[in-house]
Motif scaffolding. Structure first.
Motif, PDB file in Angstrom:
ATOM      1  N   LEU A 237       0.980  -0.894  -0.250  1.00  0.00           N
ATOM      2  CA  LEU A 237      -0.216   0.124   0.195  1.00  0.00           C
ATOM      3  C   LEU A 237       0.574   1.482  -0.565  1.00  0.00           C
ATOM      4  O   LEU A 237       0.176   2.304  -0.590  1.00  0.00           O
ATOM      5  N   ALA A 238       2.355   1.340   0.806  1.00  0.00           N
ATOM      6  CA  ALA A 238       2.484   2.288   0.783  1.00  0.00           C
ATOM      7  C   ALA A 238       3.704   2.414  -0.769  1.00  0.00           C
ATOM      8  O   ALA A 238       3.433   4.401  -0.931  1.00  0.00           O
ATOM      9  N   PHE A 239       3.989   1.990  -1.073  1.00  0.00           N
ATOM     10  CA  PHE A 239       4.584   1.945  -2.465  1.00  0.00           C
ATOM     11  C   PHE A 239       3.059   2.489  -3.890  1.00  0.00           C
ATOM     12  O   PHE A 239       3.545   3.145  -4.298  1.00  0.00           O
ATOM     13  N   LEU A 240       2.405   1.611  -3.754  1.00  0.00           N
ATOM     14  CA  LEU A 240       0.999   2.489  -4.659  1.00  0.00           C
ATOM     15  C   LEU A 240       0.510   3.293  -3.774  1.00  0.00           C
ATOM     16  O   LEU A 240      -0.003   4.628  -4.974  1.00  0.00           O
ATOM     17  N   TYR A 241       1.308   3.384  -2.912  1.00  0.00           N
ATOM     18  CA  TYR A 241       0.534   4.959  -2.517  1.00  0.00           C
ATOM     19  C   TYR A 241       1.776   6.830  -2.731  1.00  0.00           C
ATOM     20  O   TYR A 241       0.911   7.470  -3.481  1.00  0.00           O
ATOM     21  N   THR A 242       2.825   5.853  -2.934  1.00  0.00           N
ATOM     22  CA  THR A 242       3.826   7.079  -4.090  1.00  0.00           C
ATOM     23  C   THR A 242       3.690   7.212  -5.648  1.00  0.00           C
ATOM     24  O   THR A 242       4.330   7.654  -6.021  1.00  0.00           O
ATOM     25  N   GLU A 243       2.878   5.377  -5.620  1.00  0.00           N
ATOM     26  CA  GLU A 243       2.745   5.696  -7.458  1.00  0.00           C
ATOM     27  C   GLU A 243       0.946   6.538  -7.863  1.00  0.00           C
ATOM     28  O   GLU A 243       1.398   6.167  -8.698  1.00  0.00           O
ATOM     29  N   ASN A 244       0.986   7.528  -6.955  1.00  0.00           N
ATOM     30  CA  ASN A 244      -0.576   7.239  -7.360  1.00  0.00           C
ATOM     31  C   ASN A 244      -0.804   8.525  -8.327  1.00  0.00           C
ATOM     32  O   ASN A 244      -1.631   8.274  -9.173  1.00  0.00           O
ATOM     33  N   GLN A 245       0.327   8.999  -8.288  1.00  0.00           N
ATOM     34  CA  GLN A 245       0.021  10.220  -9.984  1.00  0.00           C
ATOM     35  C   GLN A 245       0.441   9.853 -11.053  1.00  0.00           C
ATOM     36  O   GLN A 245      -0.066  10.303 -12.182  1.00  0.00           O
ATOM     37  N   LEU A 246       0.802   7.680 -11.219  1.00  0.00           N
ATOM     38  CA  LEU A 246       0.503   7.337 -11.955  1.00  0.00           C
ATOM     39  C   LEU A 246      -1.023   7.651 -12.709  1.00  0.00           C
ATOM     40  O   LEU A 246      -1.473   6.961 -13.850  1.00  0.00           O
TER      41      LEU A 246
END
Length: 192
Positions: A101-110
């Protein structure tokens, strides 16, 4: 091998590759597709057959993350007992997926400007409902909206996952730290 057997093998392999990618990207969010393939023990070409590129891989990880969150929400029995106990159960249940979830949290700009996966909205609603229930029973402050408490929980889950990954926080302290800060705040209370 029958077509069905082959399809089954492909599905199992894809799941394993996805979990390997999640573990790697949790530790190193900038990992390349080559590094993901190497970690999964497959060729870059095989990885590409499953996921056309990094965006496709992240989209698949997003679906996995949503599935893990929804399973944690179910396991936490959010409607049972005091809302504060349900928050504790939720954080404990979500902890194994917190790195992803932390990874996805940072990738959400995609995903800006694109259709947001409806799964996140379902998860937001369920968590906000829990905070609303706690406000209605008098457990939680009413000057903070359920939407903000939900966002704050996500931020703490991501920060907690990074802190554990980087060794600044013991894994065993994850749930206590997040629930303690979210529900207790940082102000020191006078002991009665």
């Amino acid at each position: 091998m029958s077509h069905m057997g082959y399809a089954c093998l492909m599905a199992v392999d894809r799941e394993r590759v996805l979990r390997t990618a999640a573990a790697l990207l949790t530790r190193k969010s900038t990992a390349t597709m080559d590094e993901v393939a190497k970690a999964a023990g497959i060729s870059r070409a095989t990885l590409h057959r499953h996921f056309a590129g990094r965006d496709a891989l992240v989209r698949a990880l997003e679906t996995l993350g949503i599935d893990e969150c929804e399973a944690a929400l179910d396991a936490a029995r959010l409607d049972e007992g005091p809302a504060s106990d349900a928050v504790h159960r939720l954080v404990a249940a979500i902890e194994p997926a917190a790195g992803l979830l932390a990874f996805l949290y940072t990738e959400n700009q995609l995903f800006e400007g694109e259709e947001q996966n409806a799964g996140w909205a379902r998860i937001d609603d369920r968590i906000a409902d829990l905070f609303r229930r706690g406000q209605q029973t008098g457990e939680f402050r009413i000057d903070l909206t359920p939407a903000w408490l939900t966002e704050a929980l996500y931020g703490l889950l991501a920060s907690g996952a990074w802190a554990v990954t980087e060794g600044r926080v013991a894994r065993n302290d994850f749930t206590h730290m997040i629930v303690g800060l979210l529900l207790g705040g940082a102000l020191r209370r006078e002991e009665p």
